[in-house]
Design an enzyme around this catalytic site. Structure first.
Site, PDB file in Angstrom:
ATOM      1  N   ARG A 179       5.055  40.525 -17.989  1.00 39.03           N
ATOM      2  CA  ARG A 179       5.618  40.935 -19.282  1.00 39.03           C
ATOM      3  C   ARG A 179       7.115  41.167 -19.145  1.00 39.03           C
ATOM      4  O   ARG A 179       7.885  40.803 -20.043  1.00 39.03           O
ATOM      5  CB  ARG A 179       4.926  42.197 -19.802  1.00 39.03           C
ATOM      6  CG  ARG A 179       3.504  41.957 -20.285  1.00 39.03           C
ATOM      7  CD  ARG A 179       2.900  43.203 -20.904  1.00 39.03           C
ATOM      8  NE  ARG A 179       3.504  43.526 -22.195  1.00 39.03           N
ATOM      9  CZ  ARG A 179       3.289  44.654 -22.857  1.00 39.03           C
ATOM     10  NH1 ARG A 179       2.500  45.586 -22.339  1.00 39.03           N
ATOM     11  NH2 ARG A 179       3.864  44.872 -24.022  1.00 39.03           N
ATOM     12  N   CYS A 236       8.249  51.313 -21.129  1.00 34.70           N
ATOM     13  CA  CYS A 236       7.110  50.413 -20.941  1.00 34.70           C
ATOM     14  C   CYS A 236       6.891  49.695 -22.264  1.00 34.70           C
ATOM     15  O   CYS A 236       7.852  49.330 -22.930  1.00 34.70           O
ATOM     16  CB  CYS A 236       5.878  51.202 -20.492  1.00 34.70           C
ATOM     17  SG  CYS A 236       5.382  52.495 -21.651  1.00 34.70           S
TER      18      CYS A 236
END
Length: 282
Positions: A179, A236
């Site tokens: 990611r 995050c």
């Protein structure tokens, strides 16, 4: 249960504390992205005396421009915590099913809200079960706590502050490496990462047994990533997994890192914010 220099507690130690005359308040915060609902798992079996808190409804504000899991309103957070019996003079232990992602969010929120004594069950429910310790399906009576949150006990940064940390300090990206590189993005508006951020997946905080690595190993890990006493921030996807990184930093003896609560879910939803892709230099 006496105060500890570590934010973690082991299963055997917790069992002993729960049998003491003044046991800690125990919070079950099981949650995972995409389900199943943690309340169903809690009903099927939980640690004796544990109260369940829902991450989406009680440990976060509704999703919106500020991200998928904005920080909750302190007043509403306080109401939920008091119903679970949280009081300022009683220690609190939080747990999830492992790997402590949602438990770390609860730990961080309680500390941010000013509670002085919060610990995470290392290894979560899996470690409790591995030790052969008891569970129950009976919920405890409603709590009557007195804790009144006072936001600001731990530092946070907004999007501009995160960008500044990426330029002048250390900004850690706690998501999976793919990611960070922008190869996949299953949830948020755009793929990639905040320019200048350093990839630091939370999976590397844990050993093969699902527990946190020893403090010395974690200190070496974060040192290699650039944590050398200067300012550190963490983000995050939505501010949940980042709390796991901040918990690992504290275990490593490197407290004081700042959370970017909106994280990538907020950043990627703002078209004027740049997105970098690929592996980090070096």
């Amino acid at each position: 249960m006496t105060a500890s220099s570590t934010p973690l507690i082991q299963a055997a130690e917790l069992q002993a504390a729960l049998g003491a005359p003044a046991p800690p308040v125990l919070l079950d915060v099981r949650w995972q992205l995409g389900g199943p609902p943690g309340a169903e798992e809690y009903a099927a079996g939980h640690l004796p005396g544990a109260h369940y808190l829902d991450l989406d409804r009680e440990l976060a504000a509704p999703p919106g421009p500020a991200g998928r899991h904005p920080l909750p309103d302190p007043k509403l957070l306080g109401e939920a915590l008091r119903r679970a019996g949280v009081s300022v003079a009683r220690p609190v232990v939080v747990y999830d099913a492992g790997p402590a992602t949602s438990a770390a969010r609860a730990w961080w929120l309680l500390r941010w809200a000013g509670h002085p004594d919060v610990r995470v069950l290392d290894g979560g429910l899996a470690a409790w079960r591995a030790a052969g310790l008891p569970e129950t399906t009976e919920p405890p009576a409603a709590g009557d706590g007195d804790f009144e949150p006072a936001a600001g006990g731990l530092p946070t940064v907004d999007a501009d502050g995160a960008a500044e940390l990426a330029r002048t300090g250390l900004l850690l990206d706690a998501r999976a490496a793919e990611r960070y590189r922008g190869e996949v993005e299953p949830v948020d508006p755009r793929a990639g990462h905040i320019p200048g951020a350093v990839s630091a997946p939370t999976t590397d905080n844990l050993g093969t047994d699902g527990r946190f690595r020893p403090a010395a190993e974690l200190a070496a890990r974060f040192g290699a990533l650039g944590a050398a006493g200067g300012p550190v921030g963490v983000y995050c996807g939505s501010g949940v997994t980042a709390a796991h990184e901040l918990l690992a930093l504290e275990v490593a003896g490197l407290p004081g890192g700042a959370l970017y609560p909106g994280s990538w879910s907020e950043w990627s939803g703002q078209p004027d914010r740049p997105a970098a892709t690929g592996a980090q230099p070096g």
